[in-house]
Enzyme design. Structure first.
Site, PDB file in Angstrom:
ATOM      1  N   GLU A  61      -2.423  -9.302   2.469  1.00  0.00           N
ATOM      2  CA  GLU A  61      -2.788  -9.923   3.752  1.00  0.00           C
ATOM      3  C   GLU A  61      -4.291  -9.855   4.010  1.00  0.00           C
ATOM      4  O   GLU A  61      -4.792 -10.525   4.908  1.00  0.00           O
ATOM      5  CB  GLU A  61      -1.992  -9.264   4.892  1.00  0.00           C
ATOM      6  CG  GLU A  61      -2.512  -7.913   5.386  1.00  0.00           C
ATOM      7  CD  GLU A  61      -2.179  -6.724   4.478  1.00  0.00           C
ATOM      8  OE1 GLU A  61      -1.779  -6.946   3.315  1.00  0.00           O
ATOM      9  OE2 GLU A  61      -2.360  -5.577   4.917  1.00  0.00           O
ATOM     10  N   CYS A  67       0.828  -1.207   0.000  1.00  0.00           N
ATOM     11  CA  CYS A  67       0.000   0.000   0.000  1.00  0.00           C
ATOM     12  C   CYS A  67       0.862   1.257   0.000  1.00  0.00           C
ATOM     13  O   CYS A  67       1.569   1.531  -0.978  1.00  0.00           O
ATOM     14  CB  CYS A  67      -0.988  -0.045   1.170  1.00  0.00           C
ATOM     15  SG  CYS A  67      -2.387   1.070   0.931  1.00  0.00           S
ATOM     16  N   HIS A 104      -3.660  -4.931  -0.611  1.00  0.00           N
ATOM     17  CA  HIS A 104      -3.271  -5.580   0.648  1.00  0.00           C
ATOM     18  C   HIS A 104      -3.333  -7.095   0.456  1.00  0.00           C
ATOM     19  O   HIS A 104      -4.403  -7.681   0.575  1.00  0.00           O
ATOM     20  CB  HIS A 104      -4.224  -5.164   1.769  1.00  0.00           C
ATOM     21  CG  HIS A 104      -3.986  -3.771   2.255  1.00  0.00           C
ATOM     22  ND1 HIS A 104      -3.141  -3.484   3.293  1.00  0.00           N
ATOM     23  CD2 HIS A 104      -4.466  -2.583   1.815  1.00  0.00           C
ATOM     24  CE1 HIS A 104      -3.100  -2.173   3.492  1.00  0.00           C
ATOM     25  NE2 HIS A 104      -3.904  -1.602   2.606  1.00  0.00           N
TER      26      HIS A 104
END
Lengths: 251, 152
Positions: free
Chosen positions: B127, B27, B125
């Site tokens: 994750e 990001c 992202h």
């Protein structure tokens, strides 16, 4: 292209998911982490946890709920309920929330939105607004779980929240919440047209058609609770049906 | 940027990337690698990617929040095709020479991720991008493990 999001909402108190109409007649719907994981596996795009605890002692369990949900999820987690300060937000973010929701405190002290945005970025700040229709095309903002009508115009509040640094508005129709009559589309159109930030439609969803109508009215995401908790339809089945209606969703 | 430079982490990242050692940026992490950003005029970035970070156009819903389709420019990279979760108001539009981009579209094409060997910078992202995101992280971890064997 950015897809439209389906967001199951978990209203949590004392460590359990509950559901009621306008905060009355709460029923136990299950364990938050187990439900969150189930919805994620069905294809939910995000999970929202709203801590609706009335007292501090019930709220103490909320941080633990956030940790357990985070551990069970690899999709975004937004958490709100009782957030009144940077410290409140930090506690939730430390436990694994990706974004925090502010409601009454932001209306009472709009500078909180800017403080949160400066600290964590606009993408982290969701302003939740409960709007009640006051006349044909006018809605006012309620705070304190609907107990106080602030008289604040909902459309003006949405615009102002965006200018102050909110990254999203979670817009609940007080009149429709829990009624199964569908989202308030006129409210959605008015708010979506007034702000650049994404808008999540909330309050009244019972069918896929309701969701499709909300997206047509400009919503970027739809929130629902009962439709999922009661197993009427899975998230995946709803997304398939929306795709059939021509709505871009992540399948 | 001030914290990165004053702590010495800025130079540590520069030397890692220049040496082709493993790095994962997510990001804002991608944006910090660039020359500068419209988000903070006058502040110099790490200068590893010779491009400037710009805001999404006025007619786009901003921030971009949600899942967008990512399409890699070459099939053998760390990032495969699929839906990634984004939460950003700023982005880059081009990939400097020598870097392989993956693309997504939000009121115009932008860089979803950019990679060179075991250096991977994602605007999204990984994750928070479900099973697909986990595959990206695993691919990077494998590339990083291979890179470490070579350079250590």
């Amino acid at each position: 292209m950015l897809t439209r999001r389906i967001i199951p909402c978990l209203d949590v108190t004392d460590g359990r998911v509950v559901k009621g109409i306008r905060f009355a007649g709460l029923r136990d719907m299950g364990d938050p982490a187990a439900l969150a994981a189930e919805y994620a596996s069905q294809g939910a795009d995000e999970i929202i946890i709203l801590d609706i605890s009335a007292t501090t002692s019930l709220r103490a369990t909320a941080a633990d709920v956030v940790s357990r949900c985070r551990a069970a999820l690899s999709i975004p987690l937004t958490v709100g309920g009782g957030v009144r300060s940077i410290d409140d937000a930090s506690r939730l973010l430390d436990r694994g929330a990706d974004r925090v929701c502010v409601n009454s405190a932001a209306v009472e002290r709009p500078g909180l939105i800017t403080e949160l945005a400066d600290r964590y970025g606009t993408q982290c700040v969701v302003v939740a607004a409960d709007a009640r229709r006051s006349s044909a095309f006018c809605w006012t903002i309620l705070t304190r779980s609907g107990q106080l009508d602030t008289g604040l115009d909902a459309v003006r509040w949405a615009r102002k929240a965006g200018e102050l640094g909110a990254g999203e508005m979670l817009l609940t129709s007080w009149d429709r919440d829990g009624t199964r009559d569908g989202y308030d589309l006129e409210l959605l159109r008015a708010v979506c047209g007034a702000t650049r930030i994404p808008v999540v439609a909330s309050g009244g969803a019972a069918t896929v058609r309701h969701m499709k109508d909300a997206f047509d009215a400009g919503a970027d995401a739809v929130l629902a609770a009962s439709i999922f908790h009661e197993g009427v339809k899975s998230v995946g089945a709803i997304k398939q049906a929306l795709s059939g209606f021509g709505v871009e969703v992540r399948l | 940027m001030r914290a990165l430079e004053s702590s010495g982490l800025g130079d540590a990242i520069r030397s890692r990337v220049s040496a082709g050692r493993p790095l994962l940026a997510i990001c804002l992490g991608l944006q910090l690698l660039c020359e500068e950003s419209e988000e903070s005029p006058g502040v110099k970035g790490l200068g590893l990617l010779s491009t400037v970070v710009t805001r999404f156009p006025a007619h786009a819903r901003t921030p971009q929040l949600g899942w967008n389709l990512v399409e890699p420019s070459r099939p053998e990279g760390l990032v495969g095709p699929g839906y990634a979760y984004f939460a950003n108001s700023f982005k880059i539009d081009s990939a400097p020479p020598g870097w392989s981009p993956s693309w997504a579209d939000h009121a115009g094409r932008f860089v979803a991720a950019i990679e060179r060997g075991p250096v991977l910078a994602c605007q999204f992202h990984p994750e928070l991008s479900g099973a697909w995101g986990l595959r990206v992280l695993m691919a990077w971890a494998r590339a990083a493990a291979r890179g470490t064997e070579v350079t250590c």
